[in-house]
Design a protein around this motif. Sequence first.
Motif, PDB file in Angstrom:
ATOM      1  N   LEU A 161      33.705  73.480  -9.259  1.00  6.05           N
ATOM      2  CA  LEU A 161      34.161  72.144  -9.653  1.00  6.05           C
ATOM      3  C   LEU A 161      34.693  72.201 -11.075  1.00  6.05           C
ATOM      4  O   LEU A 161      34.101  72.827 -11.953  1.00  6.05           O
ATOM      5  CB  LEU A 161      33.020  71.130  -9.568  1.00  6.05           C
ATOM      6  N   ALA A 217      38.090  70.345  -6.884  1.00  7.98           N
ATOM      7  CA  ALA A 217      37.118  71.214  -6.219  1.00  7.98           C
ATOM      8  C   ALA A 217      37.848  72.398  -5.609  1.00  7.98           C
ATOM      9  O   ALA A 217      38.842  72.233  -4.905  1.00  7.98           O
ATOM     10  CB  ALA A 217      36.362  70.441  -5.140  1.00  7.98           C
ATOM     11  N   LEU A 230      31.173  65.177  -4.086  1.00  7.52           N
ATOM     12  CA  LEU A 230      32.594  65.174  -4.448  1.00  7.52           C
ATOM     13  C   LEU A 230      33.282  63.851  -4.164  1.00  7.52           C
ATOM     14  O   LEU A 230      34.194  63.447  -4.897  1.00  7.52           O
ATOM     15  CB  LEU A 230      33.327  66.298  -3.706  1.00  7.52           C
TER      16      LEU A 230
END
Length: 319
Positions: A69, A134, A119
């Motif tokens: 990330l 991501a 996410l």
Amino acid sequence: MDHDTLDDLDQHLLRTLQLDGRVPFSRIARDRSVSERTVARRYQRLRTLGLRVIGRPVSSRLGLTRWLLRLHCTPDAAGAIAEVLARRPDTSWVTLASGGTELYCALNARTAEERNALLLEKLPRTPRVLSVSAHCMLRIFVGATSTWHATRFEPQSTAAMVDSGASAAAPLSLDTTDRILFTELARDGRATLPELAAAADRSPSSVQRHLDRLRGEGALNLSVDFDPQLLGYHMATRIWLNVTPAHLRIVGETLATHPQIAFAAAITGTSNLVANGIFRDPADLYNYIDRRIGRLPGIQSIETAPTLREVKRLAPAMA
């Protein structure tokens, strides 16, 4: 503590542990013609300087998918957000970079639901998070055994360090003893057989069979954590590369042979290869880019981001 105080025996011990975190001290003693007690004393001294040997599950062998990330935050919030992410059991490392506004986090997700909860729900709703990208780690070329290196150390075997997300092998099934061993080895990768046997309530011979199976099946890595600054390396840098598809594998495998590179993986996204390098100073980084990366085939673009602070590192994946 200055790195110059680490003598040849200290550095040989570190290098040997990097190759096998559970190597017997007696073997190191024979290699260096010193007593086993001397090696044990040196090991304890290095532990007081922060040395850790950690047993870590290999994500792909446990059915986990690793994600990288990349978050951009406001300067006043990045540190607090990094601390929150570091407390999550599904993150393995968290670092701050680029003036304290950029944050990197490695996430181990067992299911799409676990991934999406972070996410698609939590991070987008977090105040002062400006953007989130991501990147799925498709293949890890190097990065499962150590956070440090020294250029005079011999290159490690790439095969021993790969945690490939593309592995065709079915996830390994773990029993209660396996999970207890992962928990104990996460605390101390050199825990003795009697100590592990007591924790698992099994015989030492049974524990040894479990360890042999986990290591033989590629499910357990023994990682070495040691402050690179004690070896004279003061500049950790994230390197993002865009490589032509035809050269992606060869560039990744080549980076894995470079002693400057502690981590390298093929990922999804605009940059299809990411690496983490450890350098002595800015001039050392420049020379690496000019003389090593610049000569590799297929490099279309490069972006560098020096690490300002490591909030979490070498935490085990969920077993």
